[in-house]
Design an enzyme around this catalytic site. Structure first.
Site, PDB file in Angstrom:
ATOM      1  N   HIS A 252       0.820  -1.209   0.000  1.00  0.00           N
ATOM      2  CA  HIS A 252       0.000   0.000   0.000  1.00  0.00           C
ATOM      3  C   HIS A 252       0.861   1.269   0.000  1.00  0.00           C
ATOM      4  O   HIS A 252       1.946   1.313   0.565  1.00  0.00           O
ATOM      5  CB  HIS A 252      -0.994   0.016   1.159  1.00  0.00           C
ATOM      6  CG  HIS A 252      -0.385  -0.104   2.512  1.00  0.00           C
ATOM      7  ND1 HIS A 252      -1.076  -0.591   3.591  1.00  0.00           N
ATOM      8  CD2 HIS A 252       0.839   0.206   2.993  1.00  0.00           C
ATOM      9  CE1 HIS A 252      -0.324  -0.565   4.657  1.00  0.00           C
ATOM     10  NE2 HIS A 252       0.856  -0.088   4.321  1.00  0.00           N
ATOM     11  N   ASN A 253       0.350   2.287  -0.675  1.00  0.00           N
ATOM     12  CA  ASN A 253       0.961   3.625  -0.751  1.00  0.00           C
ATOM     13  C   ASN A 253       2.260   3.671  -1.551  1.00  0.00           C
ATOM     14  O   ASN A 253       2.956   4.684  -1.544  1.00  0.00           O
ATOM     15  CB  ASN A 253       1.233   4.209   0.644  1.00  0.00           C
ATOM     16  CG  ASN A 253      -0.027   4.349   1.469  1.00  0.00           C
ATOM     17  OD1 ASN A 253      -1.125   4.427   0.936  1.00  0.00           O
ATOM     18  ND2 ASN A 253       0.128   4.356   2.780  1.00  0.00           N
TER      19      ASN A 253
END
Length: 347
Positions: A252-253
């Site tokens: 994620h991210n």
């Protein structure tokens, strides 16, 4: 898909020597060529072999035009400044199916989904609520697109035009794909990231919010069984032209720059930043919040600790922790000499 050499030359931007009316149906190696094959060569040494092969035509560099000026070639030749690249593009043009593009009767398409022109959807595929699919995109059999099982309530999937989504791909709500994106079989896009908070009183872990989105820009290719998580609160983004191999995990991210190449079994932890034109070998492991700056090259099995910044345009890195390969080789030489001295002293 059968095409004339004249048409193919125009689409590829090649100069044609010989008959343009001859047709080809696919590409092949010199050894396996048949009478409707297109082959390529990158040097004079292999040109004569190609001319004697069963192939219908050849893609070659400017050297072939120079040679043809003195003697007409026995086969048509498409002249390209980058013959290998022209050959790759020719393969994609010839591989396009001529069959009618349609939605299979067993596919399930939500009433609120919007399909562009000439969208093809395979058997057993499911297109969820508020999904948007662009013109001439193909969705493979058994794929699940925007099935509303994620936590991004209200957001559908957006897929651009001329995309190829292979069989059994899962794309979660809140995922946006640009145009000409290729996703191979079994990939999972936009799933929840690996984020947990520990309760200090009970010792139990609880999931932290994973409600962001995933954005994949134009001309990205994603290999079979790869997984890319959506952002925790904001977004994970894969920028234009990135090429991701099979069995790659992106947390994620993560931010992936333009024209990045990532080989198989590589794992990127959350919030990693990979700048433009980085190349990664297989089984590279990168800790959270690390950054790899523009045009670095990571050899196979490189390891990068959390929050580390790796910089150096064109520098090849190797080992764990990753360092320039010259340093790595010096260390190996030193260790080898030390081992020999130790062995000698014992004897």
């Amino acid at each position: 898909m059968k095409q004339s050499l004249r048409s193919l030359a125009e689409k590829l931007g090649c100069r044609l020597i010989g008959s343009g009316s001859i047709t080809v149906t696919g590409v092949s190696s010199l050894q396996s060529a048949i009478k409707e094959s297109l082959v390529f060569v990158e040097d004079t040494q292999h040109l004569d072999t190609a001319l004697r092969s069963a192939a219908a035509a050849i893609i070659a560099g400017e050297f072939a035009a120079t040679k043809s000026a003195t003697k007409a070639p026995s086969k048509p030749i498409l002249i390209s400044a980058q013959p290998r690249l022209a050959f790759a593009r020719a393969e994609r043009l010839l591989a396009r199916a001529e069959s009618d593009r349609a939605v299979h009767p067993s596919a399930i398409v939500a009433a609120s989904a919007k399909l562009g022109k000439k969208v093809a959807i395979g058997a057993g595929a499911m297109i969820g609520e508020r999904t948007k699919i662009g013109d001439e995109t193909t969705i493979g059999s058994g794929s699940v697109i925007g099935d509303n099982t994620g936590t991004t309530a209200g957001e559908g999937v957006v897929i651009g035009s001329h995309c190829s989504i292979d069989a059994n791909v899962t794309i979660y709500p809140g995922t946006i794909l640009g145009s000409r994106v290729t996703v191979q079989a079994g990939a999972v896009l936009g799933s929840a990231g690996f984020g947990y908070v520990k309760d200090s009183e009970t010792g139990h872990y609880e999931r932290s919010p994973q409600i962001g989105r995933l954005v994949i820009e134009d001309d990205v290719e994603i290999g079979a069984n790869s997984t890319i998580d959506r952002g925790a609160l904001d977004e994970t983004r894969i920028r234009r032209g990135a090429k991701i191999d099979n069995l790659v995990h992106i947390g994620h991210n993560v931010q992936i720059g333009e024209n990045v190449v990532i080989a198989a079994q590589t794992g990127l932890s959350g919030s990693v930043i990979i700048e433009d034109n980085v190349i990664m070998g297989g089984q590279v492991g990168i800790g959270d919040h690390a950054r790899v700056e523009e045009s670095a090259v990571l050899g196979a099995q490189c390891g990068i600790p959390s929050k580390k910044v790796l910089r150096g345009k064109g520098v090849v890195f190797w080992g764990t922790p990753a360092r320039p390969i010259k340093e790595y080789l010096k260390e190996l030489a030193f260790l080898s000499k030390s081992a020999k001295r130790e062995s000698g002293s014992r004897s």
